[in-house]
Design a protein around this motif. Sequence first.
Motif, PDB file in Angstrom:
ATOM      1  N   GLY A  41     -25.523  16.234  10.394  1.00  0.00           N
ATOM      2  CA  GLY A  41     -26.618  16.246  11.348  1.00  0.00           C
ATOM      3  C   GLY A  41     -27.888  16.862  10.806  1.00  0.00           C
ATOM      4  N   GLY A  42     -27.806  17.557   9.687  1.00  0.00           N
ATOM      5  CA  GLY A  42     -28.991  18.160   9.071  1.00  0.00           C
ATOM      6  C   GLY A  42     -29.907  17.124   8.433  1.00  0.00           C
ATOM      7  N   GLU A  43     -29.440  15.875   8.376  1.00  0.00           N
ATOM      8  CA  GLU A  43     -30.270  14.805   7.827  1.00  0.00           C
ATOM      9  C   GLU A  43     -31.596  14.709   8.568  1.00  0.00           C
ATOM     10  OE1 GLU A  43     -25.944  13.725   7.361  1.00  0.00           O
ATOM     11  OE2 GLU A  43     -27.183  14.416   9.014  1.00  0.00           O
ATOM     12  N   HIS A  44     -31.566  15.028   9.834  1.00  0.00           N
ATOM     13  CA  HIS A  44     -32.785  14.962  10.644  1.00  0.00           C
ATOM     14  C   HIS A  44     -33.907  15.771   9.999  1.00  0.00           C
ATOM     15  CE1 HIS A  44     -35.304  14.657  14.230  1.00  0.00           C
ATOM     16  NE2 HIS A  44     -35.561  15.941  14.041  1.00  0.00           N
ATOM     17  N   ASP A  45     -33.635  17.015   9.650  1.00  0.00           N
ATOM     18  CA  ASP A  45     -34.664  17.863   9.046  1.00  0.00           C
ATOM     19  C   ASP A  45     -35.153  17.298   7.715  1.00  0.00           C
ATOM     20  OD1 ASP A  45     -34.688  19.704  11.121  1.00  0.00           O
ATOM     21  OD2 ASP A  45     -33.114  20.917  10.213  1.00  0.00           O
ATOM     22  N   LEU A  46     -34.251  16.778   6.910  1.00  0.00           N
ATOM     23  CA  LEU A  46     -34.636  16.192   5.631  1.00  0.00           C
ATOM     24  C   LEU A  46     -35.567  15.009   5.843  1.00  0.00           C
ATOM     25  CD1 LEU A  46     -34.329  15.880   2.523  1.00  0.00           C
ATOM     26  CD2 LEU A  46     -32.368  14.392   3.014  1.00  0.00           C
ATOM     27  N   PHE A  47     -35.177  14.074   6.688  1.00  0.00           N
ATOM     28  CA  PHE A  47     -35.963  12.856   6.877  1.00  0.00           C
ATOM     29  C   PHE A  47     -37.299  13.121   7.565  1.00  0.00           C
ATOM     30  CE2 PHE A  47     -31.781  10.281   6.971  1.00  0.00           C
ATOM     31  CZ  PHE A  47     -31.749  10.269   5.592  1.00  0.00           C
ATOM     32  N   VAL A  48     -37.323  14.059   8.486  1.00  0.00           N
ATOM     33  CA  VAL A  48     -38.540  14.325   9.253  1.00  0.00           C
ATOM     34  C   VAL A  48     -39.517  15.225   8.502  1.00  0.00           C
ATOM     35  CG1 VAL A  48     -39.404  15.443  11.352  1.00  0.00           C
ATOM     36  CG2 VAL A  48     -37.441  13.911  11.469  1.00  0.00           C
ATOM     37  N   ASN A  49     -39.014  16.177   7.699  1.00  0.00           N
ATOM     38  CA  ASN A  49     -39.885  17.184   7.101  1.00  0.00           C
ATOM     39  C   ASN A  49     -40.168  17.023   5.614  1.00  0.00           C
ATOM     40  OD1 ASN A  49     -40.063  18.634   9.571  1.00  0.00           O
ATOM     41  ND2 ASN A  49     -38.044  19.487   9.189  1.00  0.00           N
ATOM     42  N   GLU A  50     -39.487  16.144   4.939  1.00  0.00           N
ATOM     43  CA  GLU A  50     -39.624  16.061   3.483  1.00  0.00           C
ATOM     44  C   GLU A  50     -40.183  14.721   3.005  1.00  0.00           C
ATOM     45  OE1 GLU A  50     -39.355  18.550   1.530  1.00  0.00           O
ATOM     46  OE2 GLU A  50     -38.342  19.995   2.814  1.00  0.00           O
ATOM     47  N   HIS A  51     -41.229  14.225   3.667  1.00  0.00           N
ATOM     48  CA  HIS A  51     -41.810  12.929   3.311  1.00  0.00           C
ATOM     49  C   HIS A  51     -42.279  12.880   1.857  1.00  0.00           C
ATOM     50  CE1 HIS A  51     -41.883  11.078   7.330  1.00  0.00           C
ATOM     51  NE2 HIS A  51     -41.863  12.336   7.715  1.00  0.00           N
ATOM     52  N   ASN A  52     -42.967  13.890   1.384  1.00  0.00           N
ATOM     53  CA  ASN A  52     -43.467  13.898   0.009  1.00  0.00           C
ATOM     54  C   ASN A  52     -42.317  13.822  -0.994  1.00  0.00           C
ATOM     55  OD1 ASN A  52     -45.575  14.091  -1.986  1.00  0.00           O
ATOM     56  ND2 ASN A  52     -44.892  16.182  -2.339  1.00  0.00           N
ATOM     57  N   LEU A  53     -41.288  14.585  -0.749  1.00  0.00           N
ATOM     58  CA  LEU A  53     -40.110  14.572  -1.613  1.00  0.00           C
ATOM     59  C   LEU A  53     -39.461  13.188  -1.608  1.00  0.00           C
ATOM     60  CD1 LEU A  53     -38.019  16.271  -3.271  1.00  0.00           C
ATOM     61  CD2 LEU A  53     -36.838  16.599  -1.111  1.00  0.00           C
ATOM     62  N   LEU A  54     -39.266  12.631  -0.433  1.00  0.00           N
ATOM     63  CA  LEU A  54     -38.645  11.309  -0.338  1.00  0.00           C
ATOM     64  C   LEU A  54     -39.492  10.249  -1.043  1.00  0.00           C
ATOM     65  CD1 LEU A  54     -37.459  11.345   3.391  1.00  0.00           C
ATOM     66  CD2 LEU A  54     -36.008  11.474   1.365  1.00  0.00           C
ATOM     67  N   GLN A  55     -40.786  10.258  -0.807  1.00  0.00           N
ATOM     68  CA  GLN A  55     -41.675   9.240  -1.375  1.00  0.00           C
ATOM     69  C   GLN A  55     -41.771   9.306  -2.889  1.00  0.00           C
ATOM     70  OE1 GLN A  55     -45.439   9.917   0.500  1.00  0.00           O
ATOM     71  NE2 GLN A  55     -44.851   8.911   2.397  1.00  0.00           N
ATOM     72  N   ASN A  56     -41.780  10.503  -3.439  1.00  0.00           N
ATOM     73  CA  ASN A  56     -42.142  10.660  -4.844  1.00  0.00           C
ATOM     74  C   ASN A  56     -41.035  11.048  -5.807  1.00  0.00           C
ATOM     75  OD1 ASN A  56     -44.996  10.166  -4.395  1.00  0.00           O
ATOM     76  ND2 ASN A  56     -44.957  12.101  -3.281  1.00  0.00           N
ATOM     77  N   LYS A  57     -39.905  11.510  -5.318  1.00  0.00           N
ATOM     78  CA  LYS A  57     -38.880  12.014  -6.239  1.00  0.00           C
ATOM     79  C   LYS A  57     -37.510  11.377  -6.090  1.00  0.00           C
ATOM     80  CE  LYS A  57     -41.110  16.451  -6.927  1.00  0.00           C
ATOM     81  NZ  LYS A  57     -41.003  17.902  -6.852  1.00  0.00           N
ATOM     82  N   ILE A  58     -37.200  10.868  -4.921  1.00  0.00           N
ATOM     83  CA  ILE A  58     -35.865  10.331  -4.663  1.00  0.00           C
ATOM     84  C   ILE A  58     -35.864   8.821  -4.879  1.00  0.00           C
ATOM     85  CG2 ILE A  58     -33.996  10.136  -2.984  1.00  0.00           C
ATOM     86  CD1 ILE A  58     -34.675  13.042  -3.846  1.00  0.00           C
ATOM     87  N   SER A  59     -35.041   8.358  -5.821  1.00  0.00           N
ATOM     88  CA  SER A  59     -34.995   6.919  -6.106  1.00  0.00           C
ATOM     89  C   SER A  59     -33.935   6.199  -5.284  1.00  0.00           C
ATOM     90  CB  SER A  59     -34.727   6.678  -7.592  1.00  0.00           C
ATOM     91  OG  SER A  59     -33.443   7.177  -7.942  1.00  0.00           O
ATOM     92  N   LEU A  60     -32.878   6.909  -4.939  1.00  0.00           N
ATOM     93  CA  LEU A  60     -31.781   6.313  -4.181  1.00  0.00           C
ATOM     94  C   LEU A  60     -31.217   7.377  -3.260  1.00  0.00           C
ATOM     95  CD1 LEU A  60     -29.928   3.644  -4.218  1.00  0.00           C
ATOM     96  CD2 LEU A  60     -28.316   5.106  -5.445  1.00  0.00           C
ATOM     97  N   ILE A  61     -30.968   6.981  -2.026  1.00  0.00           N
ATOM     98  CA  ILE A  61     -30.384   7.926  -1.078  1.00  0.00           C
ATOM     99  C   ILE A  61     -29.173   7.277  -0.413  1.00  0.00           C
ATOM    100  CG2 ILE A  61     -31.946   7.275   0.803  1.00  0.00           C
ATOM    101  CD1 ILE A  61     -31.886  10.303   1.598  1.00  0.00           C
ATOM    102  N   ILE A  62     -28.086   8.011  -0.423  1.00  0.00           N
ATOM    103  CA  ILE A  62     -26.854   7.594   0.243  1.00  0.00           C
ATOM    104  C   ILE A  62     -26.602   8.640   1.317  1.00  0.00           C
ATOM    105  CG2 ILE A  62     -24.382   7.163  -0.011  1.00  0.00           C
ATOM    106  CD1 ILE A  62     -24.984   6.661  -3.038  1.00  0.00           C
ATOM    107  N   PHE A  63     -26.514   8.195   2.565  1.00  0.00           N
ATOM    108  CA  PHE A  63     -26.323   9.179   3.624  1.00  0.00           C
ATOM    109  C   PHE A  63     -25.396   8.655   4.707  1.00  0.00           C
ATOM    110  CE2 PHE A  63     -29.667   6.587   5.330  1.00  0.00           C
ATOM    111  CZ  PHE A  63     -29.527   6.639   6.698  1.00  0.00           C
ATOM    112  N   GLU A  64     -24.750   9.599   5.341  1.00  0.00           N
ATOM    113  CA  GLU A  64     -23.888   9.285   6.466  1.00  0.00           C
ATOM    114  C   GLU A  64     -24.639   9.621   7.745  1.00  0.00           C
ATOM    115  OE1 GLU A  64     -19.395  10.194   8.086  1.00  0.00           O
ATOM    116  OE2 GLU A  64     -20.286  11.598   6.671  1.00  0.00           O
ATOM    117  N   HIS A  65     -24.711   8.650   8.631  1.00  0.00           N
ATOM    118  CA  HIS A  65     -25.351   8.896   9.925  1.00  0.00           C
ATOM    119  C   HIS A  65     -24.275   9.228  10.947  1.00  0.00           C
ATOM    120  CE1 HIS A  65     -26.941   7.858  13.923  1.00  0.00           C
ATOM    121  NE2 HIS A  65     -27.974   8.522  13.448  1.00  0.00           N
TER     122      HIS A  65
END
Length: 102
Positions: A41-65
């Motif tokens: 459930g902590g995925e929420h904070d990652l997806f909502v608060n880490e836009h710069n990190l997601l856009q610029n550093k993460i090439s592939l994301i595997i997550f469980e919803h």
Amino acid sequence: SQYNREDRKQNEITVPSVSLNDVIEKYSLEKPIQLIVDIEGGEHDLFVNEHNLLQNKISLIIFEHHSFTENKFEYYEEILVENGFEFVESQGSVYVYQNTNV
């Protein structure tokens, strides 16, 4: 996890943590970074608060919803797409997205 699951009681506890960005900086990780996310459930904070990190550093994301998270899957999918990710594959509640920017 702070989320109530069916017949379990909800208890909130505080534990020390570090941000993903701090880990990347501490260990001098360079892109592309492939990220596996299963943080109950902590995925929420990652997806909502880490836009710069997601856009610029993460090439592939595997997550469980998890169905007990704050929002439906489509909410998080929209965030990923807005940050340059494309759907690759899913199996059950596990999803794979690839960043087209990295």
